[in-house]
Design an enzyme around this catalytic site. Structure first.
Site, PDB file in Angstrom:
ATOM      1  N   CYS A  16      43.087   0.015  12.964  1.00 26.21           N
ATOM      2  CA  CYS A  16      43.076  -1.328  12.364  1.00 26.21           C
ATOM      3  C   CYS A  16      44.472  -1.941  12.271  1.00 26.21           C
ATOM      4  CB  CYS A  16      42.432  -1.289  10.977  1.00 26.21           C
ATOM      5  SG  CYS A  16      40.730  -0.743  11.029  1.00 26.21           S
ATOM      6  N   HIS A  54      44.653  -7.868   7.427  1.00 22.20           N
ATOM      7  CA  HIS A  54      43.528  -7.181   8.045  1.00 22.20           C
ATOM      8  C   HIS A  54      42.321  -7.348   7.133  1.00 22.20           C
ATOM      9  CE1 HIS A  54      40.895  -4.320   9.759  1.00 22.20           C
ATOM     10  NE2 HIS A  54      41.067  -3.405   8.830  1.00 22.20           N
ATOM     11  N   ASN A  58      34.682  -6.112   9.376  1.00 23.67           N
ATOM     12  CA  ASN A  58      35.938  -5.466   9.768  1.00 23.67           C
ATOM     13  C   ASN A  58      35.950  -5.309  11.296  1.00 23.67           C
ATOM     14  OD1 ASN A  58      38.055  -3.730  10.307  1.00 23.67           O
ATOM     15  ND2 ASN A  58      37.604  -2.340   8.610  1.00 23.67           N
TER      16      ASN A  58
HETATM   17  O1  UT7 Z   1      39.830  -0.926   8.164  1.00 22.40           O
HETATM   18  C1  UT7 Z   1      40.360   0.319   7.836  1.00 22.40           C
HETATM   19  C2  UT7 Z   1      40.494   0.453   6.393  1.00 22.40           C
HETATM   20  N1  UT7 Z   1      39.189   0.530   5.773  1.00 22.40           N
HETATM   21  C3  UT7 Z   1      39.075   0.156   4.535  1.00 22.40           C
HETATM   22  O2  UT7 Z   1      40.042  -0.309   3.983  1.00 22.40           O
HETATM   23  C4  UT7 Z   1      37.777   0.361   3.828  1.00 22.40           C
HETATM   24  C5  UT7 Z   1      38.062   0.804   2.436  1.00 22.40           C
HETATM   25  N2  UT7 Z   1      36.896   1.096   1.637  1.00 22.40           N
HETATM   26  C6  UT7 Z   1      36.010   0.182   1.214  1.00 22.40           C
HETATM   27  O3  UT7 Z   1      36.054  -0.962   1.594  1.00 22.40           O
HETATM   28  C7  UT7 Z   1      34.994   0.599   0.176  1.00 22.40           C
HETATM   29  O4  UT7 Z   1      35.345   1.867  -0.327  1.00 22.40           O
HETATM   30  C8  UT7 Z   1      33.535   0.667   0.696  1.00 22.40           C
HETATM   31  C9  UT7 Z   1      33.030  -0.739   0.926  1.00 22.40           C
HETATM   32  C10 UT7 Z   1      33.500   1.449   1.991  1.00 22.40           C
HETATM   33  C11 UT7 Z   1      32.628   1.325  -0.331  1.00 22.40           C
HETATM   34  O5  UT7 Z   1      32.711   0.680  -1.604  1.00 22.40           O
HETATM   35  P1  UT7 Z   1      32.952   1.521  -2.942  1.00 22.40           P
HETATM   36  O6  UT7 Z   1      32.892   0.566  -4.043  1.00 22.40           O
HETATM   37  O7  UT7 Z   1      34.223   2.299  -2.752  1.00 22.40           O
HETATM   38  O8  UT7 Z   1      31.670   2.454  -2.992  1.00 22.40           O
HETATM   39  P2  UT7 Z   1      31.547   4.046  -2.931  1.00 22.40           P
HETATM   40  O9  UT7 Z   1      31.911   4.563  -1.585  1.00 22.40           O
HETATM   41  O10 UT7 Z   1      32.263   4.665  -4.101  1.00 22.40           O
HETATM   42  O11 UT7 Z   1      29.990   4.235  -3.132  1.00 22.40           O
HETATM   43  C12 UT7 Z   1      29.320   3.747  -4.301  1.00 22.40           C
HETATM   44  C13 UT7 Z   1      27.829   3.966  -4.137  1.00 22.40           C
HETATM   45  C14 UT7 Z   1      27.451   5.360  -3.650  1.00 22.40           C
HETATM   46  O12 UT7 Z   1      26.275   5.771  -4.315  1.00 22.40           O
HETATM   47  P3  UT7 Z   1      26.347   6.773  -5.575  1.00 22.40           P
HETATM   48  O13 UT7 Z   1      27.000   8.013  -5.043  1.00 22.40           O
HETATM   49  O14 UT7 Z   1      27.176   6.057  -6.593  1.00 22.40           O
HETATM   50  O15 UT7 Z   1      24.912   6.924  -5.942  1.00 22.40           O
HETATM   51  C15 UT7 Z   1      27.133   5.144  -2.192  1.00 22.40           C
HETATM   52  O16 UT7 Z   1      26.220   6.099  -1.679  1.00 22.40           O
HETATM   53  O17 UT7 Z   1      27.308   3.062  -3.154  1.00 22.40           O
HETATM   54  C16 UT7 Z   1      26.503   3.790  -2.201  1.00 22.40           C
HETATM   55  N3  UT7 Z   1      26.584   3.112  -0.920  1.00 22.40           N
HETATM   56  C17 UT7 Z   1      25.712   2.134  -0.546  1.00 22.40           C
HETATM   57  N4  UT7 Z   1      24.656   1.587  -1.161  1.00 22.40           N
HETATM   58  C18 UT7 Z   1      23.992   0.593  -0.512  1.00 22.40           C
HETATM   59  C19 UT7 Z   1      27.484   3.274   0.066  1.00 22.40           C
HETATM   60  N5  UT7 Z   1      27.222   2.461   1.094  1.00 22.40           N
HETATM   61  C20 UT7 Z   1      26.132   1.739   0.728  1.00 22.40           C
HETATM   62  C21 UT7 Z   1      25.395   0.710   1.361  1.00 22.40           C
HETATM   63  N6  UT7 Z   1      24.351   0.179   0.704  1.00 22.40           N
HETATM   64  N7  UT7 Z   1      25.731   0.225   2.572  1.00 22.40           N
END
Ligand code: UT7
Length: 324
Positions: free
Chosen positions: A115, A251, A281
């Site tokens: 990225c 980005h 992204n």
């Molecule tokens: O481009 C390169 C750099 N990349 C980035 O900068 C991405 C950085 N990360 C992010 O943008 C975020 O961490 C995400 C968008 C990927 C995830 O958001 P988050 O607020 O950090 O959520 P999380 O990973 O802590 O997950 C929270 C919950 C989990 O469920 P439990 O364990 O709390 O029950 C996940 O399983 O959300 C669940 N979850 C989803 N639910 C519905 C994860 N993906 C999804 C989904 N739909 N697509």
């Protein structure tokens, strides 16, 4: 001593026609429009058609950037293309573009910094121009991320999209401190973080392409910290204050990252160009896609001071400061 500066002579971008909405995404994996919008700000992403490749998107973006610059392809002597989704293991996608544009002089090569690729590519081209090794360069960020995401993994597949953006950099003699051109770039990497964001395949290890894997919440924390650090470092090196920057062109990984960085550095959100809602992204393509949109809609004008930044797999991260 005469100093050469790389001026952003033209900008262009291209997106595949097919749009995949969050609603459609929720038919593919266990997710919802509400979750995707709240956690990321993404509403939709563009997806390349069958047979439509990274080179196709890159070529369209490069042609628009050449038109915008009013420069003929025969005057280009460098192509640096940032991608993590090349058409082939070899040759580089940059050489494919070189041939399609009918360019037979100079050099063309790909850069792999995921990225952060566009920021790396721009810095490389700027250095070639500053050293007199190139006169006019096309710098491209182009991706078909849809080809490497795991479409059964809801934690990653909802985040990414396809697209391309390009700029033409032209070497000019610097006449004054407020001349248009790239003022500074700052590149970083730290390979200890490979496992947090990587693709689990490749020619030498698995003889396959592999799928994107990410520990999103850990990447998120690093992103806000490292991006903010790269922005203050580059501003310090160039001797400008963050308040002097007219537009931040980040980005586009997550609206919450954009807002977290803006909060940390007290940047008004109106100065931050955001396209994440419409594009998702697009990895190396996201910065030039955002740049092109804000130029097209009249927000970014000639003479404005721009700060571009990114973080990606590796980790790689960095920033570039330019007067447009
Ligand atoms: O481009 C390169 C750099 N990349 C980035 O900068 C991405 C950085 N990360 C992010 O943008 C975020 O961490 C995400 C968008 C990927 C995830 O958001 P988050 O607020 O950090 O959520 P999380 O990973 O802590 O997950 C929270 C919950 C989990 O469920 P439990 O364990 O709390 O029950 C996940 O399983 O959300 C669940 N979850 C989803 N639910 C519905 C994860 N993906 C999804 C989904 N739909 N697509």
């Amino acid at each position: 001593m005469d100093e050469r500066v790389s001026r952003i002579a033209g900008v262009g971008s291209h997106l595949p026609a097919r749009i995949l909405s969050n609603e459609e995404m929720s038919a593919l994996v266990d997710t919802s429009d509400e979750w995707i919008r709240e956690r990321t700000g993404i509403r939709q992403r563009h997806i390349a058609a069958e047979g439509e490749t990274t080179a196709d998107l890159a070529e369209a973006a490069a042609r628009k950037a050449l038109d915008h610059a009013g420069i003929d392809a025969s005057d280009i002597d460098l192509i640096v293309l940032a991608t993590t989704t090349p058409d082939f293991t070899f040759p580089s996608t940059a050489t494919v573009i070189q041939a399609r544009l009918g360019i037979t002089q100079g050099a063309a090569f790909d850069v792999q910094a995921v990225c952060t690729g566009f920021v790396y590519a721009m810095s490389i081209a700027d250095n070639f121009i500053a050293r007199g090794q190139a006169r006019n360069a096309i710098v491209i960020g182009a991706e078909t991320m849809s080809r490497i995401v795991d479409w059964t993994d809801r934690t990653t597949c909802v985040l990414f999209g396809d697209g391309a953006g390009a700029i033409v950099l032209s070497g000019e003699e610097r006449e004054g401190p407020n001349d248009p051109g790239v003022l500074a770039s700052y590149l970083r990497s730290d390979g200890r973080f490979k496992d947090l964001l990587h693709v689990d395949g490749g020619p030498s290890s698995t003889q396959s392409v592999g799928h994107l894997r990410m520990v999103g919440n850990q990447v998120f924390r690093h992103a806000v910290t490292n991006i903010a650090e790269s922005m203050t470092t580059i501003a310090g090196r160039a001797g400008v204050a963050i308040e002097d920057v007219d537009w931040f062109v980040p980005h586009q990984a997550n609206q919450r990252i954009l807002e977290g960085v803006a909060r940390k550095l007290s940047i008004p959100t109106e100065k931050v160009i955001s396209t994440v809602a419409d594009h998702g992204n697009t990895s190396a393509a996201s910065v030039p896609l955002a740049l092109d949109r804000a130029i097209q809609d009249g927000r970014i004008k000639r003479g404005d001071l721009l700060l571009m930044e990114a973080l990606g797999g590796g980790f790689t991260w960095g920033a570039a400061l330019a007067r447009y």
